[in-house]
Design an enzyme around this catalytic site. Structure first.
Site, mmCIF file in Angstrom:
data_model
loop_
_atom_site.group_PDB
_atom_site.id
_atom_site.type_symbol
_atom_site.label_atom_id
_atom_site.label_comp_id
_atom_site.label_asym_id
_atom_site.label_seq_id
_atom_site.Cartn_x
_atom_site.Cartn_y
_atom_site.Cartn_z
ATOM 1 C CE LYS A 199 -1.925 2.837 2.941
ATOM 2 N NZ LYS A 199 -1.986 4.101 2.188
ATOM 3 N N GLY A 251 7.064 4.401 8.138
ATOM 4 C CA GLY A 251 6.187 5.548 8.364
ATOM 5 C C GLY A 251 6.433 6.105 9.747
ATOM 6 C CB SER A 252 4.448 8.381 11.780
ATOM 7 O OG SER A 252 3.218 7.698 11.803
ATOM 8 C CB THR A 253 7.168 6.516 16.065
ATOM 9 O OG1 THR A 253 8.492 6.586 15.519
ATOM 10 C CG2 THR A 253 7.211 5.678 17.338
ATOM 11 C CB VAL A 255 1.061 4.792 11.672
ATOM 12 C CG1 VAL A 255 0.414 3.691 10.842
ATOM 13 C CG2 VAL A 255 0.202 6.059 11.600
ATOM 14 N N GLY A 256 3.314 3.068 13.297
ATOM 15 C CA GLY A 256 4.108 1.837 13.436
ATOM 16 C C GLY A 256 3.698 1.048 14.666
ATOM 17 C CD GLU A 273 13.925 0.489 8.488
ATOM 18 O OE1 GLU A 273 14.323 1.437 9.205
ATOM 19 O OE2 GLU A 273 14.630 -0.492 8.207
ATOM 20 C CB CYS A 307 12.952 8.785 8.259
ATOM 21 S SG CYS A 307 13.778 7.875 6.978
ATOM 22 C CD GLU A 408 10.023 11.989 11.835
ATOM 23 O OE1 GLU A 408 8.977 11.366 12.098
ATOM 24 O OE2 GLU A 408 10.927 11.524 11.145
HETATM 25 P P1 NAP Z 1 2.375 7.637 8.323
HETATM 26 O O1 NAP Z 1 1.290 8.589 8.517
HETATM 27 O O2 NAP Z 1 2.754 6.758 9.452
HETATM 28 O O3 NAP Z 1 1.969 6.772 7.068
HETATM 29 C C1 NAP Z 1 2.783 5.736 6.554
HETATM 30 C C2 NAP Z 1 1.911 4.755 5.816
HETATM 31 O O4 NAP Z 1 1.028 4.104 6.755
HETATM 32 C C3 NAP Z 1 1.008 5.385 4.774
HETATM 33 O O5 NAP Z 1 0.880 4.510 3.691
HETATM 34 C C4 NAP Z 1 -0.300 5.506 5.534
HETATM 35 O O6 NAP Z 1 -1.432 5.594 4.710
HETATM 36 C C5 NAP Z 1 -0.301 4.216 6.321
HETATM 37 N N1 NAP Z 1 -1.200 4.217 7.477
HETATM 38 C C6 NAP Z 1 -1.741 5.279 8.134
HETATM 39 N N2 NAP Z 1 -2.526 4.854 9.134
HETATM 40 C C7 NAP Z 1 -2.492 3.499 9.121
HETATM 41 C C8 NAP Z 1 -3.079 2.482 9.923
HETATM 42 N N3 NAP Z 1 -3.888 2.775 10.948
HETATM 43 N N4 NAP Z 1 -2.804 1.195 9.634
HETATM 44 C C9 NAP Z 1 -1.975 0.875 8.625
HETATM 45 N N5 NAP Z 1 -1.400 1.789 7.818
HETATM 46 C C10 NAP Z 1 -1.644 3.089 8.070
HETATM 47 O O7 NAP Z 1 3.710 8.355 7.886
HETATM 48 P P2 NAP Z 1 3.886 9.418 6.721
HETATM 49 O O8 NAP Z 1 3.402 10.712 7.241
HETATM 50 O O9 NAP Z 1 3.340 8.887 5.454
HETATM 51 O O10 NAP Z 1 5.478 9.421 6.545
HETATM 52 C C11 NAP Z 1 6.303 10.145 7.357
HETATM 53 C C12 NAP Z 1 6.900 9.279 8.451
HETATM 54 O O11 NAP Z 1 7.585 8.172 7.902
HETATM 55 C C13 NAP Z 1 7.927 10.029 9.237
HETATM 56 O O12 NAP Z 1 7.727 9.764 10.599
HETATM 57 C C14 NAP Z 1 9.240 9.443 8.767
HETATM 58 O O13 NAP Z 1 10.281 9.541 9.678
HETATM 59 C C15 NAP Z 1 8.870 8.044 8.498
HETATM 60 N N6 NAP Z 1 9.817 7.416 7.588
HETATM 61 C C16 NAP Z 1 10.717 6.516 8.093
HETATM 62 C C17 NAP Z 1 11.654 5.923 7.258
HETATM 63 C C18 NAP Z 1 12.651 4.940 7.811
HETATM 64 O O14 NAP Z 1 13.241 4.223 7.025
HETATM 65 N N7 NAP Z 1 12.846 4.863 9.101
HETATM 66 C C19 NAP Z 1 11.658 6.221 5.904
HETATM 67 C C20 NAP Z 1 10.744 7.131 5.416
HETATM 68 C C21 NAP Z 1 9.819 7.725 6.275
HETATM 69 P P3 NAP Z 1 -1.984 7.046 4.299
HETATM 70 O O15 NAP Z 1 -0.970 7.651 3.438
HETATM 71 O O16 NAP Z 1 -3.215 6.792 3.572
HETATM 72 O O17 NAP Z 1 -2.200 7.788 5.586
#
Ligand code: NAP
Ligand code: MG
Length: 505
Positions: A199, A251-253, A255-256, A273, A307, A408
């Site tokens: 996704k 993604g974010s901590t 949601v992780g 991650e 990130c 963040e």
């Molecule tokens: P996010 O809001 O956590 O979303 C990440 C993904 O999860 C998106 O596809 C999102 O869908 C999906 N999602 C949201 N809610 C969910 C749920 N309840 N169950 C399952 N999946 C769900 O993060 P983001 O704002 O897209 O990205 C930014 C974050 O990613 C930052 O915190 C960044 O540090 C982190 N990141 C980490 C790395 C690493 O390698 N450590 C790399 C890149 C980014 P939607 O888009 O539809 O909300």
């Protein structure tokens, strides 16, 4: 129509027409779900719009997948696994991954433009992403051949370990490096012999859809399934699905953690991650000019939407004035603007919502006594009014426990702290929940090594930032994640071991 006004500068209309022309060239024909090798509407027939963060215009309407679409995708993935993919040899999988790499290489330019339209990163940054993506597929095309088996022997008995794929894995990715995150997920999953349901983020679904158009004849039907949609509607059903045997989430901590909770119900293996708030430590011997370059790159690359961005600067008192003076000049000298324009250094953030999130932190930082050395607001340039722009920002004077320092921001915002006592500084440098990355700037090897060891994080740069090698594991300490990506070790995260004991007597 010309791309620039008479004096050579952009106007709102020239930016818009440039974006529309590129969109016409690169937007994929198919913006549905890709399931079992076919383009399918969501069961509900619903769609959602993905926007161009530079102009605010709609780029495309994309299928809005939900739980029943995820069910279909998981079923298609198992069918592909059982009937074909589980029977493939390592050489066959290597050939598929190599062919994907070739295909991306042949279409780098259009994929980079599509990424720039959908995400807002500059075209130069998108092109750099494409190089890394090709490298990912090539790396795992080779890594697939590493023999990860093991044997043990003693008189009369022999044992061996077989590494078997999970079958079907679920992968959920963010919007900051859309196609790069796809490659970090798909390449090792396929190399290890799995099929996937992936996704993309709702803000940036287009590059993966175009990739599927490009490689649909290379991969057997159902080996890669893409369910576009919203997190709660399409992501959550993947994380809860009983037939998904492994989850990989970036993604974010926050949601992780939710994904991990969902995975607990089905005892599904999960790699995460997550976010970061990485410290940049500058020692007294550092060359200020070189330090400025490294720090500006650490925080402003990809508009701060990394990130691993270096977002907290700890600069030694002795060089602080020079370094900060240089950083202010660098920030103020950056060209903020149309990411399709080669002159641009800093493109828009990905969405209006992300601008508001960043501005909220800046407002609370102001209330918390922050001194803004640079930036802190949207650019004055009214040709950028329709876009999601924030100026490169440097702030000093916040308490280290302020939320703008602890959390963040994910934008072009650097918080600055001066130090003269190493131990006190390092206590602060490590005083965050995150531990994704960090860095040190010094020409003294001993100091560098001490700081490398002292920072609690999974990836440390010395006198550089953001550079990664496919062979070096990437992932976080503390609440920045579980597991690693990028290296051959990743194959272990996509396989489970089966031990076999033979009685030879
Ligand atoms: P996010 O809001 O956590 O979303 C990440 C993904 O999860 C998106 O596809 C999102 O869908 C999906 N999602 C949201 N809610 C969910 C749920 N309840 N169950 C399952 N999946 C769900 O993060 P983001 O704002 O897209 O990205 C930014 C974050 O990613 C930052 O915190 C960044 O540090 C982190 N990141 C980490 C790395 C690493 O390698 N450590 C790399 C890149 C980014 P939607 O888009 O539809 O909300
Ligand atoms: Mg978009």
């Amino acid at each position: 129509m010309s791309n620039v006004s008479d004096d050579g500068s952009n106007t709102t209309e020239t930016i818009r027409s440039r974006h529309r022309a590129v969109a016409e060239e690169v937007i994929p024909d198919h913006t549905q779900l890709f399931v079992g090798g076919e383009w399918q509407d969501a069961a509900s027939g619903d769609t959602f719009d993905t926007l161009d963060p530079t102009t605010g215009e709609v780029l495309a309407s994309v299928a809005r997948g939900r739980a029943e679409d995820v069910d279909r995708a998981v079923e298609a993935a198992w069918e592909a696994y059982d009937e074909e993919w589980s029977e493939t040899s390592t050489s066959e999988r290597q050939a598929v991954l190599d062919a994907i790499a070739d295909c991306i290489e042949d279409h780098q330019d259009e994929l980079a433009k599509l990424e720039t339209l959908d995400n807002g990163k500059t075209l130069m940054e998108a092109r750099i992403d494409m190089d890394g993506i090709v490298e990912q597929f090539r790396f795992f095309a080779g890594a697939v051949q590493t023999n990860r088996g093991q044997t043990t022997d003693e008189p009369g008995v022999s044992g061996r370990v077989i590494h078997e794929p999970y079958g079907v894995v679920g992968q959920i990715i963010p919007w900051n490096f859309p196609l790069a995150m796809v490659s970090w997920k798909i390449a090792p999953a396929l190399a290890a012999g799995n099929c996937t349901v992936i996704k993309p983020a709702e803000q940036t679904p287009l590059s993966i859809l175009r990739l599927m158009e490009l490689i649909e004849d290379i991969i057997p039907d159902g080996v890669i399934n893409v369910v576009t949609g919203y997190g709660e509607e399409a992501g959550e059903p993947i994380s809860k699905h009983e037939d998904v045997r492994k989850l990989a989430f970036t993604g974010s901590t926050a949601v992780g953690k939710q994904v991990m909770r969902n995975a607990a119900d089905t005892v599904t293996d999960v790699t995460l991650e997550l976010g970061g708030k990485s410290p940049v430590v500058v020692h007294a011997d550092a060359d200020p000019e070189e330090a400025v370059q490294t720090i500006a790159f650490a925080i402003f690359a990809n508009t701060g939407e990394c990130c691993e961005a270096g977002s907290r600067l700890f600069v030694h008192e002795e060089v602080a004035d020079d370094v900060l003076g240089g950083l202010v000049a660098a920030a103020e000298g950056m060209n903020v603007g149309d990411p399709l324009d080669d002159e641009t250094d800093l493109g828009p953030k990905v969405s209006r919502e992300q601008v508001e999130r960043t501005m909220g932190y800046l407002e609370r930082a102001r209330e918390g006594g922050a001194n803004f050395l640079a930036g802190g607001e949207p650019p004055e340039d009214e040709t950028l009014d329709d876009g999601c722009f924030v100026k490169p920002t440097l702030i000093e004077g916040l308490d280290h426990d302020h939320e703008a320092v602890q959390e963040e921001i994910f934008g072009p915002v650097l918080e600055v702290f001066r130090w003269d006592d190493y131990d006190e500084m390092m206590t602060l440098a490590n005083d965050v929940e995150y531990g994704l990355a960090g860095g040190v700037i010094t020409n003294d090897l001993e100091k560098a090594d001490r700081t490398v060891r002292d920072i609690e994080a999974g990836y440390i740069w010395v006198n550089t930032w953001h550079e990664m090698s496919p062979g070096l594991p990437y992932g976080g300490y503390k609440q920045s994640g579980i597991g690693r990506e990028l290296s051959a070790d990743t194959l272990d995260h996509y396989t489970q071991t089966k031990s076999v004991k033979y009685d030879l007597e």
